[in-house]
Design a protein around this motif. Structure first.
Motif, PDB file in Angstrom:
ATOM      1  N   TRP A 124      31.030  -2.008   8.400  1.00  0.00           N
ATOM      2  CA  TRP A 124      31.749  -3.213   8.024  1.00  0.00           C
ATOM      3  C   TRP A 124      30.979  -4.407   7.791  1.00  0.00           C
ATOM      4  O   TRP A 124      31.155  -5.127   6.911  1.00  0.00           O
ATOM      5  N   ALA A 142      37.523  -4.072   3.083  1.00  0.00           N
ATOM      6  CA  ALA A 142      39.052  -3.998   3.735  1.00  0.00           C
ATOM      7  C   ALA A 142      39.261  -2.610   4.643  1.00  0.00           C
ATOM      8  O   ALA A 142      39.743  -2.533   5.608  1.00  0.00           O
ATOM      9  N   ARG A 143      38.857  -1.528   3.776  1.00  0.00           N
ATOM     10  CA  ARG A 143      39.087  -0.146   4.603  1.00  0.00           C
ATOM     11  C   ARG A 143      38.019  -0.059   5.766  1.00  0.00           C
ATOM     12  O   ARG A 143      38.326   0.405   6.712  1.00  0.00           O
ATOM     13  N   ARG A 145      37.059  -2.475   7.466  1.00  0.00           N
ATOM     14  CA  ARG A 145      37.504  -3.344   8.619  1.00  0.00           C
ATOM     15  C   ARG A 145      38.601  -2.697   9.418  1.00  0.00           C
ATOM     16  O   ARG A 145      38.707  -2.571  10.578  1.00  0.00           O
ATOM     17  N   THR A 146      39.674  -1.923   8.317  1.00  0.00           N
ATOM     18  CA  THR A 146      40.785  -1.178   9.154  1.00  0.00           C
ATOM     19  C   THR A 146      40.200  -0.040  10.072  1.00  0.00           C
ATOM     20  O   THR A 146      40.648  -0.158  11.211  1.00  0.00           O
ATOM     21  N   GLU A 149      39.049  -1.635  13.294  1.00  0.00           N
ATOM     22  CA  GLU A 149      40.086  -1.959  14.178  1.00  0.00           C
ATOM     23  C   GLU A 149      40.694  -0.784  14.899  1.00  0.00           C
ATOM     24  O   GLU A 149      41.119  -0.633  16.076  1.00  0.00           O
ATOM     25  N   LEU A 150      40.869   0.483  14.109  1.00  0.00           N
ATOM     26  CA  LEU A 150      41.394   1.549  14.572  1.00  0.00           C
ATOM     27  C   LEU A 150      40.392   2.295  15.723  1.00  0.00           C
ATOM     28  O   LEU A 150      40.770   2.472  17.040  1.00  0.00           O
ATOM     29  N   ARG A 178      48.963   0.350  12.885  1.00  0.00           N
ATOM     30  CA  ARG A 178      47.838  -0.158  12.198  1.00  0.00           C
ATOM     31  C   ARG A 178      47.599   0.856  10.774  1.00  0.00           C
ATOM     32  O   ARG A 178      47.359   0.475   9.619  1.00  0.00           O
ATOM     33  N   ALA A 182      47.902  -0.110   6.884  1.00  0.00           N
ATOM     34  CA  ALA A 182      46.816   0.085   6.056  1.00  0.00           C
ATOM     35  C   ALA A 182      47.321   0.862   4.877  1.00  0.00           C
ATOM     36  O   ALA A 182      46.770   0.767   3.669  1.00  0.00           O
ATOM     37  N   THR A 185      48.639  -1.727   2.823  1.00  0.00           N
ATOM     38  CA  THR A 185      47.759  -2.420   1.849  1.00  0.00           C
ATOM     39  C   THR A 185      46.847  -1.827   0.835  1.00  0.00           C
ATOM     40  O   THR A 185      46.487  -2.222  -0.095  1.00  0.00           O
TER      41      THR A 185
END
Length: 205
Positions: A124, A142-143, A145-146, A149-150, A178, A182, A185
């Motif tokens: 990221w 963005a992917r 970052r997702t 987070e996961l 999430r 995702a 998004t």
């Protein structure tokens, strides 16, 4: 190929490799231990392969319009699969909560979650530096970052599992939520606009 594009291409290839290795390992351990959260994370990792490879192809073509429709279709398909995965995870997590079933916490699972978090954080940070150069790279960051987070949710769930047996099921519900967000998004990527001839990103290509 310019330096930023070459770097983005290498990161896309690395993302695919990491997704395959991490996803495969997490899927194997998740199925073996019955971990809902780990299974969901594995699915998310494996579903990063198509967008990563599609992005790499577009970068090699100069980030122009060549391959744009293919990328739109890829993102649309992955978006749908992510939401289906989220639904399946939510059902599995609720079943685990109602049935009072939970995987046994182990250093192996905790170590995998910590490793995944570290790797996704590095990806990221690397991709964040390329955000703003092109809409496709913005979506890629963005992917990343997702996934970070996961991985963080997975790590917290694995850590709490040593004291709270149902922590994995609760983490699974959060991961499912999430993933659903995702997927919504990611669907926005299907509206990527064609580049104008001679414009940024290689023109009509």
């Amino acid at each position: 190929m310019r330096a930023p594009e070459a770097r983005a291409s290498r990161l896309a290839l690395l993302t695919a490799a990491v997704g395959l290795i991490l996803g495969g390992t997490a899927l194997w351990l998740g199925l073996s231990d019955g971990s809902v959260a780990l299974g969901g994370f594995a699915g998310a990792c494996l579903l990063q392969l198509p967008p990563a490879l599609s992005l790499r192809n577009r970068i090699r073509d100069g980030l122009g319009n060549s391959g744009l429709e293919r990328e739109r279709l890829t993102l649309k398909t992955v978006s749908l699969l992510l939401r289906l995965l989220a639904l399946a995870m939510a059902m599995a997590a609720v079943s685990a909560l109602l049935g009072d079933r939970s995987p046994q916490a182990s250093p192996t699972l905790l170590g995998l979650a910590a490793l995944a978090t570290g790797i996704q954080a590095g990806l990221w940070l690397a991709k964040r530096g390329l955000a703003g150069l092109h809409p496709a790279l913005d979506l890629d960051a963005a992917r990343a970052r997702t996934l970070l987070e996961l991985a963080a949710l997975l790590l917290v769930g694995m850590l709490l599992g040593f004291w709270f047996p149902l922590a994995d099921a609760v983490a699974g519900l959060l991961v499912a939520l999430r993933l659903f967000l995702a997927g919504r998004t990611l669907a926005k990527g299907t509206t990527l606009q064609a580049a104008p001839c001679g414009g940024c990103g290689g023109g009509c290509g």
